[in-house]
Each structure stands twice: as structure tokens, then as C-alpha cells.
Design an enzyme around this catalytic site. Structure first.
Site, PDB file in Angstrom:
ATOM      1  N   GLN A 140      45.740  42.072  44.830  1.00  0.00           N
ATOM      2  CA  GLN A 140      45.594  41.117  44.142  1.00  0.00           C
ATOM      3  C   GLN A 140      47.749  40.812  43.098  1.00  0.00           C
ATOM      4  OE1 GLN A 140      41.618  40.515  43.483  1.00  0.00           O
ATOM      5  NE2 GLN A 140      41.171  39.562  45.567  1.00  0.00           N
ATOM      6  N   LEU A 200      40.037  47.916  39.354  1.00  0.00           N
ATOM      7  CA  LEU A 200      41.270  47.165  38.592  1.00  0.00           C
ATOM      8  C   LEU A 200      41.030  46.137  38.185  1.00  0.00           C
ATOM      9  CD1 LEU A 200      43.281  48.893  42.115  1.00  0.00           C
ATOM     10  CD2 LEU A 200      42.577  50.228  39.795  1.00  0.00           C
ATOM     11  N   ASN A 226      44.108  44.241  35.079  1.00  0.00           N
ATOM     12  CA  ASN A 226      43.035  42.994  36.092  1.00  0.00           C
ATOM     13  C   ASN A 226      44.340  42.456  37.659  1.00  0.00           C
ATOM     14  OD1 ASN A 226      42.392  41.121  37.160  1.00  0.00           O
ATOM     15  ND2 ASN A 226      42.412  40.893  35.511  1.00  0.00           N
ATOM     16  N   CYS A 227      43.861  43.512  38.387  1.00  0.00           N
ATOM     17  CA  CYS A 227      44.299  42.840  39.232  1.00  0.00           C
ATOM     18  C   CYS A 227      43.891  41.907  40.256  1.00  0.00           C
ATOM     19  CB  CYS A 227      44.933  44.278  40.344  1.00  0.00           C
ATOM     20  SG  CYS A 227      45.005  45.080  40.008  1.00  0.00           S
ATOM     21  N   VAL A 228      43.289  40.967  39.712  1.00  0.00           N
ATOM     22  CA  VAL A 228      42.565  39.977  40.536  1.00  0.00           C
ATOM     23  C   VAL A 228      43.838  38.905  40.691  1.00  0.00           C
ATOM     24  CG1 VAL A 228      40.598  39.296  39.133  1.00  0.00           C
ATOM     25  CG2 VAL A 228      42.147  38.385  38.628  1.00  0.00           C
TER      26      VAL A 228
END
Lengths: 346, 426, 77
Positions: free
Chosen positions: B112, B209, B241-243
Site C-alpha cells: 500500500q 505496517l 503507515n502503509c495503508v
């Protein structure tokens, strides 16, 4: 030249009111009624080549009506179809929505109609056609034509419409991207200030309608249950003592039927202004089945028919009002120990 | 609590033998910075590049964007818990390199991470196309676990931003912006007639993550709490954050939280900006219930009249958003929520995973499923093949001619749910 | 109206002709009727037959009230 077919009901076609609501679909060349204002509004860019009309009751009670209407429309080979506007007339709204949706689906050409926000046709058809927001009565015809004309031309030419808010139509539910003037946080602050001040504001994403009430449990013992009758069909004692309005009712009535074996044309009538009253006035049991329930009470099938019936007129009555009446009625029914309700609508 | 931001306008960025700010140009000694970054044992290489507005440049996969800042007066230092001790920040003066950013990229960590295009169609959707970006392309030592790699990349970004920020320590800013939050009592006395408005800032905390840190604390382990708005301007909240790229709040967003800015702009005029409540978006239902209960409780405790709620991410966080909204409204407090939509490529599906009638005032950052076409770029920083695997892309998103077809989701910050952008949907 | 009364916990059966509207407004137990101006009757029939028709519809409504439902249900037969 853009070719337009206009769909209207018997009333706007000048064929008569409720007494003619059973008129089957017919067609005339050119325009009639509201079509005149539309045609003038197009200033030569488009022309209403034919008008198809049908009685509202006929349309809603005959499944085949829409096919007949569609046949009449198709013959004209139009570029776009205008339906109504139907304002707050429920059956007319459903007819307009049905035709407008069928035009898009079967003929694959654009369609447009106009309705008041509380017309049930709005929720039923807003995702299937463009429904322009109108006032709640024909007094809003001029405004309706004014907003429908430019949208009709845009649709016929295949141009993109602006946002529902800017162009005055109900959101179709199809989300389209756009760049706003202000950034989102600024719009949020503006919206909050309006909401805090009690001013009107427009949400950017109306929540999907999950306005559903959980079904109440079934009645366990019919033979001991008290059943109440409620109607939006406007059955009232003759002379309409509480003066319930024939449309946009501002009140409801509560009437004693203790010892009454059957309603009768001599003592009851309908105050409803939205349907042909003849059948109901001759025999009000056709709307409010007191006679049958009284028989069933005597036979011990039901415990008791509640002593009072409640009535109002559903015609053009604001949802908010209907809600208010029903809340009050519900409270009384609970207090009186009623176990179930039969609600009849016309 | 009062903080002054010294705005130092940056219009250009160049490499040079000495790192310094001259006029509105930042000069960066690449080797010196590389050396600092590579002190991290998990990183094997650090390529440093510059991406400027209007260039035919694509950065992919973008992990975080950070604005360089330096604390020149007052307690603590920027990015407390990471680059400074945990002393409370948000007072004194902080200098800001406005117009510059550090962007981190490298081998993909999660699915993401996103794209920043410096020109063309994609540039319209990301605010970072307008900045002079110092891009760090960071590669892990072989065998490094993804958690360790994520942390190393996160810290590398903060280090670089701090390094650039230090260049502005001695500069006297021409423009100074002042932000001040009175105590509760002072606020009531100062603005007895104005509506009391708060901000509920939802922070992504799904783990794996998808985390956010406050003073070094992983917010998923925290109950809903409060923070002064000026603390966020000193880097109290950072993204780990890897959204989905389009609706993750980068550290840049936290430093420049637009809701906080716009509420400050109205503070004392049309409203009394009381404070910020930070709450998480955890994966357990009990956590969601508890955290939203606490949001509502704190709003009521503060005697708020109105609240803006911003979301991060989508899917199950939609439930957190609706819970917050519903419970705060149930306290008699008016809310406006900021979200974005996943209405399908045709825009016909239901936009949110949850809904409630209480959410009658919604601001949207647009439909993340919208399909966009991106032109070929002359220069790629990072790993272009990631476009086929990041959220919003698909196998074949990258065409042989270098153009890209993908969902808007792939663009970093495109549908930001703090309301950072002008993009929306109806 | 149906919904507001149903909110009190009393089961409501909605007898109406235009069923789609009833579905849109959210009635849970729906019994389709004859025609808009005379939902529970048919003036074309002899009196006794008409009353039998009405009794049939009311019986259907009572059956609906005795049937547990968990979603909007149209009682066709």
C-alpha cells in the site's frame, strides 16, 4: 433538431381528474399542457414531436401499461423523453419514473423527469434516470420547466451534467469526481458552522437509506388478540367532522366503531383527494374492512376489533407529518393494549 | 499553549558541496547525508535524488513524505520520541522549510505504497507534486525482516528531515504564523458566545505496517487521549503507515494538519477551537467500541458543541468512523466527518462499508476507485514495477510503453481524509 | 406510517396496491391489494363475492401478522 416525446398523465393532458384516472395510454402529435412551456423553453433547439399520456390508476394497476407506453414512444424515434414533472403526486411519480427508466433501459436514450423530494418515485427511480427537484404542486411548474429545459438539452447532446446540487437534480447515486474550490478541511469547517447555527447545509455524501425498522414479532394467539385498523385512505364519518385535508393532511382522525357491524356509505366517506372516491364512498369497507373483521370477531377468529380506528390522508402528506401522526397513534395503541395493526393504503 | 512557525520559503533544491539554505534555495551535500542515513545497520544503500515541480519524474513506491522543521525556541525538539527526547513540544518557535519535503522510497514493504508524479495527470491529485522533494531510495540489507526495514525507512526519513531542518536553525523567518490554544477556563472566558469546537483525529493503527506513533508510542496500545494542536506541528505524530497511498496520512499531513489550520483560522472569530482528541483504529471490535466510547466521552467532558472527525484508511475503519460519529452525536454534539469513497470504478457501489443516519454531514475526498491514466515519465525514482502490486494497481497496470492505468488509490495523498485537497465527489 | 407504528413493537401489516412504494418506505409485512381506489373490494363483483374477496385478503393479512419475519416480506399467497 432534437426530437422529444413527452409523457404526462390524463390530468395534464386535459382529459379529466381522478374520474379519468383509468384512461389507457394514448398519443397525440405535438405537445399539450406543460409541453407548451417546455417547447417554448427549447427556443427551436428541440421539439416535442408527440405526447403520450395515460391515467395514473391505469398505469399503476396494469402491468402491461408501460409496454404500451413504450411502444407509442418508440414509434416516434425520439432523442430524449421527458416525463412529467409529477411534483408530489405519488402514482404519477411512479408512472413517470417507470417510463423514464424503461426509456433508458430499452431504447438506450436519455430521459428526464421532475418530482418533489417526498414523492415515492424519487427513491424508486433516482438511480435510473435524472429526476429534477420540483416544488410539491403544479404551482411550481414554471420553475420546474426552467430547470428541466437546460438539463434536457445537455442530456440530449450527451454533455456532462454538473453536480446534483448545482443543477438541481436528485443524486443518481453514481459518484463522480470533481475539484472543489476549497479544500476538504475548509469545507468541513464551513459545514460544521452551518450545522451549529441550525442553517441548511448539503452533505457531500448522503448516507444510503438504511432507514428500516426491525419487524415486530408475530402475534402468537390471534383468537385473543386485539387488532386495530389504521388507514391512509381518508375514511372519515360523513361530513368529515375534523376537516382532514384531502391532500397534505395536517391531522389525523380517531373514530369510535363500537357496535358498528360494517361501515356504510350512509355514515362514512373518504376525505382522500388523490383517488376516485366513488367506490369507497359507496362502500367504505373497500378501504377499511370493518365488516369482515367484525364477522371474524364474532366467530372468535380474532380476539377483538379495537374500538377506534385511526385515519389520515396519505395524499401529498409530508413524510415528516405522517411520521408524527403515526408516532402519536402508536403510543395510544400501546396504551390501549392493541396487539396488531392492519394498515390500509389507497 | 502557543507556538510560532517561522516560514522559510523554499523554491529550489540543489546538490552542493555544503548543505545550506541560501535565499530560497536548499543545497544538500549528498555524501554527508548518505553517511548519516547509512549508519543504520539494516540499510545497504541510500540513493539520494531531487524531484522538482514540473519535471517528468515519477517516484514509486512512496512510503512517507516529511516536511523539514527545526525547533529554534521552546522546549523539546521536533519528532519527539524519535529525533528528540519525549519532552512535550508545541511551544516556542519552530522553523519550517515550506516548499521542501523528504520523500522515502525503496524496495516495497507493504502493498500500500504510492506514486508521486511531478507533472502530468497524476500531479494534479497529489499535493507533493508542488514541492521540492529530496528523495531517499533506501534498500535493506539482505535478510532484513520487513518490520525492521519499515522502521529503518521511517527513521531515515525523519533523520533527513531533521538534517534539512537544522539548516534553518539560524535563519530569521520573514513570515511568522502564531497558533495559540488557551486553557479550557481561559477559552470559556475569552469566547463565552462562540461554539466550542473540537477535532477528533483518527489514527491508523491496524498493525502489520499500518501504524501511527505519538511521542514514540504506538497508538494502537493507547486509549483515546488528547493533544494540543500545536504539538502536531512539532512532529508529535508520525506515520509508520502503509495503508492505501491515497488516504494514508503521511507525516507531512500530520505536521500540516489542514483541519487544525482551518479551525485555528476561525478560532476566536466564529468558533472556539478547544482541542484535539486522538483515537485509534484497531482491528478488534472491543477496541473499536472502547476507543469510540472514549472519543465521545472526552467530547462531552470538554463541553463541545461541535466536532470534526477525520478518518484514515478505509474498510473496517469506516466502522470506527461511524461509531465515533454516532456516539458523539448521541451526546448532543454536532459532527462533520471527513472520509473518502470506494464506490467502484463506475462510481455506482456503496461508498463506505458502514453507514448511519447520524452521519448527515460528510465531506469526501473523492472516489479512490476512479481509474486514471498516467503518462510515461522520463525519470523514475524507485521501483516502477511495484505499480502492478500496490493497492489500486493490477497486473498490467504498467504498460510496455511506460504509461500506467490504475485506480486513483495509487497516488499518494490523492483522497486524503483530513481534507488536505480540493478533490471530491458527488 | 407503518414504520413508526412498528417501532412501538406492535406488528403492522400494510395492505396496499402499489407494493414497490411500500417496499421503498420500509413496511415489513406487505399484502398486495386489488386497486388504488378500492384496495379491499371490487365494485364489479356481486356483493357476496366482493365480501368473500375482502375476507380472503384480511385472512391473508392476519396470517402475515402471525408469521415471524426477519426482513421485508410480501405475502403474495
Amino acid at each position: 433538431m432534437i426530437r422529444i416525446v413527452h409523457y404526462i398523465n390524463q390530468f395534464y393532458a386535459g382529459k379529466g381528474g381522478e374520474e379519468m384516472a383509468n384512461l389507457p395510454p394514448e398519443k397525440i402529435e405535438g405537445f399539450v399542457g406543460p409541453g407548451m412551456a417546455f417547447n417554448a423553453g427549447f427556443k427551436g433547439e428541440a421539439e416535442i414531436v408527440a405526447t403520450v399520456y395515460c391515467g395514473d390508476s391505469y398505469f399503476n394497476e396494469n402491468e402491461g401499461a408501460v409496454d404500451v407506453v413504450m411502444g407509442l414512444i418508440k414509434e416516434e424515434n425520439p432523442d430524449i423523453v421527458i416525463c412529467g414533472p409529477a411534483f408530489n403526486a405519488g402514482r404519477y411519480g411512479v408512472a413517470c419514473g417507470t417510463v423514464a427508466a424503461a426509456v433508458r433501459e430499452q431504447l438506450e436514450i436519455p430521459s428526464i423527469t421532475g418530482m418533489y423530494e417526498e414523492n415515492p418515485g424519487v427513491d424508486m427511480f433516482k438511480s435510473k434516470t435524472i429526476i429534477v427537484k420540483t416544488r410539491n404542486s403544479a404551482a411550481g411548474m414554471r420553475d420546474a420547466v426552467k430547470s428541466m429545459v437546460p438539463l434536457t438539452l445537455k442530456l440530449a447532446k450527451g454533455e456532462e451534467l454538473g453536480t446534483p446540487a448545482a443543477e438541481g437534480y436528485f443524486s443518481t447515486g453514481i459518484r463522480k469526481g470533481l475539484f472543489e474550490e476549497k479544500r476538504g478541511s475548509q469545507r468541513a469547517v464551513d459545514m460544521l458552522l452551518k450545522k451549529l447555527a441550525g442553517e441548511p447545509f448539503e452533505t457531500e455524501y448522503p448516507m444510503p437509506q438504511f432507514d428500516r425498522v426491525d419487524p415486530s414479532p408475530a402475534i402468537a394467539d390471534l383468537a385473543s388478540a386485539t387488532i386495530a385498523l389504521v388507514t391512509s385512505g381518508g375514511i372519515v364519518p360523513k361530513g368529515n367532522p375534523d376537516h382532514i385535508e384531502s391532500s397534505s393532511a395536517s391531522r389525523y382522525g380517531k373514530y369510535d366503531i363500537e357496535g358498528v357491524d360494517a361501515l356504510s356509505g350512509a355514515t362514512e366517506e373518504t376525505a382522500h383527494g388523490g383517488y376516485d372516491p366513488v367506490a369507497a364512498n359507496l362502500d367504505p369497507n373497500r378501504v377499511l374492512p370493518v365488516d369482515v373483521l367484525r364477522d371474524m370477531e364474532k366467530e372468535g377468529i380474532i380476539g377483538k376489533l379495537h374500538r377506534y380506528y385511526y385515519t389520515t390522508v396519505g395524499n401529498g402528506t409530508a413524510v415528516a407529518s405522517a411520521k408524527k401522526y403515526a408516532e402519536a397513534i402508536g403510543k395510544e395503541l400501546i396504551a390501549d393494549g392493541v396487539q396488531a395493526v392492519i394498515l390500509t393504503s389507497t | 499553549m502557543k507556538l510560532e512557525l517561522g516560514i522559510i520559503k523554499i523554491c529550489d533544491m540543489q546538490f552542493g558541496p555544503e548543505s545550506k539554505i541560501e535565499g530560497s534555495t536548499v543545497f544538500v551535500n549528498k555524501e554527508e547525508l548518505q553517511k548519516i542515513i547509512l549508519e543504520d545497520e539494516h540499510l545497504v544503500s541510500c540513493e539520494i535524488d531531487i524531484a522538482k515541480p514540473g519535471e517528468s519524474t515519477r517516484i514509486i513506491p512512496v512510503k512517507d513524505v516529511i516536511e523539514p522543521r527545526v525547533k529554534v525556541d521552546g522546549k523539546g525538539g521536533v519528532f519527539p520520541g524519535w529525533m528528540s527526547k519525549v519532552e512535550t513540544v508545541g511551544t516556542g518557535r519552530t522553523n519550517v522549510l515550506k516548499g521542501a519535503a523528504v520523500v522515502t522510497t525503496g524496495k516495497i514493504v507493504g502493498f500500500q505504497e504510492g506514486i508521486i508524479d511531478m507533472s502530468g495527470e497524476g500531479a494534479k491529485y497529489t499535493p507533493f507534486s508542488a514541492l521540492n522533494n529530496l528523495v531517499l531510495c533506501l534498500e535493506p540489507v539482505e535478510g532484513t525482516l520487513q518490520y525492521a526495514y519499515e522502521k529503518s525507512v521511517r527513521l531515515a526519513g525523519l533523520k533527513a528531515a531533521t538534517y534539512l531542518g537544522e539548516l534553518a536553525r539560524e535563519i530569521e523567518a520573514e513570515e511568522v504564523r502564531t497558533y495559540e490554544t488557551p486553557t479550557l477556563i481561559e477559552g470559556i472566558k475569552l469566547y463565552p458566545e462562540l461554539p466550542r469546537v473540537g477535532y477528533v483525529l483518527m489514527l491508523q493503527s491496524q498493525g502489520l505496517l499500518h501504524d501511527t506513533y505519538v511521542y514514540g508510542v504506538d497508538i494502537k496500545h493507547s486509549l483515546t487521549t488528547m493533544i494540543f494542536p500545536t504539538e502536531t506541528m512539532d512532529g508529535a505524530i508520525i506515520s509508520g503507515n502503509c495503508v492505501s497511498a491515497c488516504d494514508k496520512n503521511t507525516t507531512y499531513h500530520h505536521l500540516n494538519n489542514p483541519v487544525i489550520e482551518d479551525l485555528f483560522a476561525q478560532h476566536g472569530k466564529t468558533l472556539n477551537f478547544v482541542g484535539v482528541i486522538i483515537t485509534n483504529e484497531n482491528v478488534y471490535l472491543a477496541d473499536k467500541e472502547r476507543s469510540s466510547d472514549w472519543s465521545a466521552k472526552l467530547c462531552a467532558f470538554l463541553g463541545l458543541d461541535g466536532v470534526i472527525i477525520s478518518q484514515e484508511g478505509f474498510g473496517n475503519p469506516d466502522t470506527d468512523l461511524i461509531m465515533n460519529c454516532k456516539k458523539i452525536e448521541a451526546k448532543g454534539i454536532k459532527t462533520v466527518i471527513i472520509t473518502d469513497e470506494y464506490a467502484g470504478r463506475d462510481g455506482a457501489s456503496q461508498s463506505l462499508a458502514d453507514a448511519d443516519v447520524a452521519a448527515d454531514a460528510v465531506v469526501t475526498g473523492g472516489n479512490a476507485n476512479t481509474v486514471i491514466q498516467l503518462p510515461k515519465m522520463d525519470k523514475i525514482i524507485g521501483h516502477i514495477e511495484s505499480v502492478n502490486v500496490i493497492a489500486g494497481g493490477w497486473d498490467g497496470s504498467l504498460r510496455p510503453d511506460g504509461t500506467i492505468e490504475a485506480e486513483l488509490q495509487v497516488i499518494t495523498g490523492a483522497t486524503n481524509e483530513m481534507g488536505f485537497n480540493r478533490f471530491s465527489a458527488r | 406510517m407503518v414504520k413508526e407504528i412498528e417501532k412501538t413493537g406492535i406488528p403492522v401489516v400494510h395492505m396496499c396496491t402499489v407494493v414497490p412504494i411500500s417496499l421503498t418506505v420500509g413496511a415489513n409485512r406487505i399484502v398486495p391489494t386489488i386497486a388504488i381506489p378500492h384496495p379491499l373490494g371490487n365494485p364489479a363483483l356481486p356483493e357476496a363475492e366482493e365480501k368473500a374477496l375482502r375476507r380472503g385478503l384480511v385472512t391473508k393479512a392476519l396470517k402475515a401478522l402471525q408469521t415471524p419475519v426477519d426482513k421485508q416480506t410480501v405475502f403474495e399467497e
